[in-house]
Enzyme design. Structure first.
Site, PDB file in Angstrom:
ATOM      1  NE  ARG A  25      -8.716   1.802  -4.267  1.00  0.00           N
ATOM      2  CZ  ARG A  25      -8.338   1.033  -3.246  1.00  0.00           C
ATOM      3  NH1 ARG A  25      -8.359  -0.266  -3.366  1.00  0.00           N
ATOM      4  NH2 ARG A  25      -7.913   1.577  -2.122  1.00  0.00           N
ATOM      5  CB  ILE A  51     -11.043  -0.414   0.823  1.00  0.00           C
ATOM      6  CG1 ILE A  51     -10.622  -0.916  -0.571  1.00  0.00           C
ATOM      7  CG2 ILE A  51     -11.047   1.096   0.849  1.00  0.00           C
ATOM      8  CD1 ILE A  51     -11.558  -0.445  -1.709  1.00  0.00           C
ATOM      9  CB  SER A  52      -5.917  -3.242   1.207  1.00  0.00           C
ATOM     10  OG  SER A  52      -6.396  -4.081   2.231  1.00  0.00           O
ATOM     11  CD  GLN A  53      -0.353   1.401  -0.533  1.00  0.00           C
ATOM     12  OE1 GLN A  53       0.028   0.591   0.311  1.00  0.00           O
ATOM     13  NE2 GLN A  53       0.439   2.318  -1.050  1.00  0.00           N
TER      14      GLN A  53
END
Ligand code: SAM
Length: 201
Positions: A25, A51-53
């Site tokens: 990530r 950027i999503s959880q």
């Protein structure tokens, strides 16, 4: 991250967990934020986007019910992180981003990370990717006022479309639409979510 943020909240799908464990990530967040890459939250990326959880990415990918080897469309490439997670499970991922800087950045990081099965396009994703349709599954990573018709038309029979729906800015219901026939669709509510808006036709 996977154990504390994903498994603990109930996502147990073996393929999804393996994919989340494999994608680095930190490569998908801006350099100055890399120390926060595994935090339990979304993070800012260029263009005022996010950027999503990690948990939300896992939850959405799980909701697609992939068994491996599929052809998947993602709308809202952003950093390219969710596309990489999808690419760990699916055979081919086609992902569309409306902000040129993000599309270019994601294409570069995905290529440098070895994801040769991800194809990035700079366009309005609400129209789908006609030349590559139909898709086994479609993931929309931004909140839409309603389900885009073109995406329904580009879904295979038996396929799932997962997307956040809602009029309120950054407060939506995550839904799954399953195509059960040529003109028949079933819809389920999955969770309350907060996404940046889907902007397009
Ligand atoms: N999946 C991304 C990731 O892993 O980093 C996060 C996506 S971010 C929450 C939503 C993205 O959708 C933004 O990058 C935004 O520019 C994009 N977007 C919004 N409307 C769009 C549209 N019509 N077509 C394509 N992308 C769109």
């Amino acid at each position: 991250m996977v154990r504390e943020q994903v498994v603990s909240r109930g996502v147990r799908d073996r393929r999804v967990l393996k994919a989340m464990r494999r994608v680095p990530r930190e490569k998908f967040v801006p350099t100055r934020m890399q120390h926060e890459a595994y935090k339990d939250s979304p993070l800012p990326i260029p263009g005022g986007q996010t950027i999503s959880q990690p948990y939300i990415v896992a939850f959405m990918v799980k909701a697609l019910n992939l068994s491996g080897g599929e052809k998947v469309l993602e709308v809202g490439t952003g950093s390219g992180y969710a596309a990489a997670v999808l690419a760990e499970i699916a055979a081919e991922v086609f992902t569309i981003e409306r902000i040129g800087e993000l599309a270019e950045g994601a294409a570069t990081v995905l290529k440098n990370s070895g994801y040769s099965n991800v194809h990035v396009r700079h366009a309005d994703g609400t129209e789908g990717w006609i030349g590559e349709a139909p898709f086994d599954a479609i993931l929309v990573s931004a909140g839409a006022p309603k389900v885009p018709k073109s995406l329904l038309n580009q879904l295979k029979i038996g396929g799932n479309l997962v997307l956040p729906i809602g009029l309120a800015h950054r407060a939506q219901e995550l839904i799954r639409v399953t195509r059960i026939g040529e003109n028949e669709f079933e819809q389920e509510d999955l969770a309350e979510v907060c996404f940046v808006p889907l902007i397009g036709k």
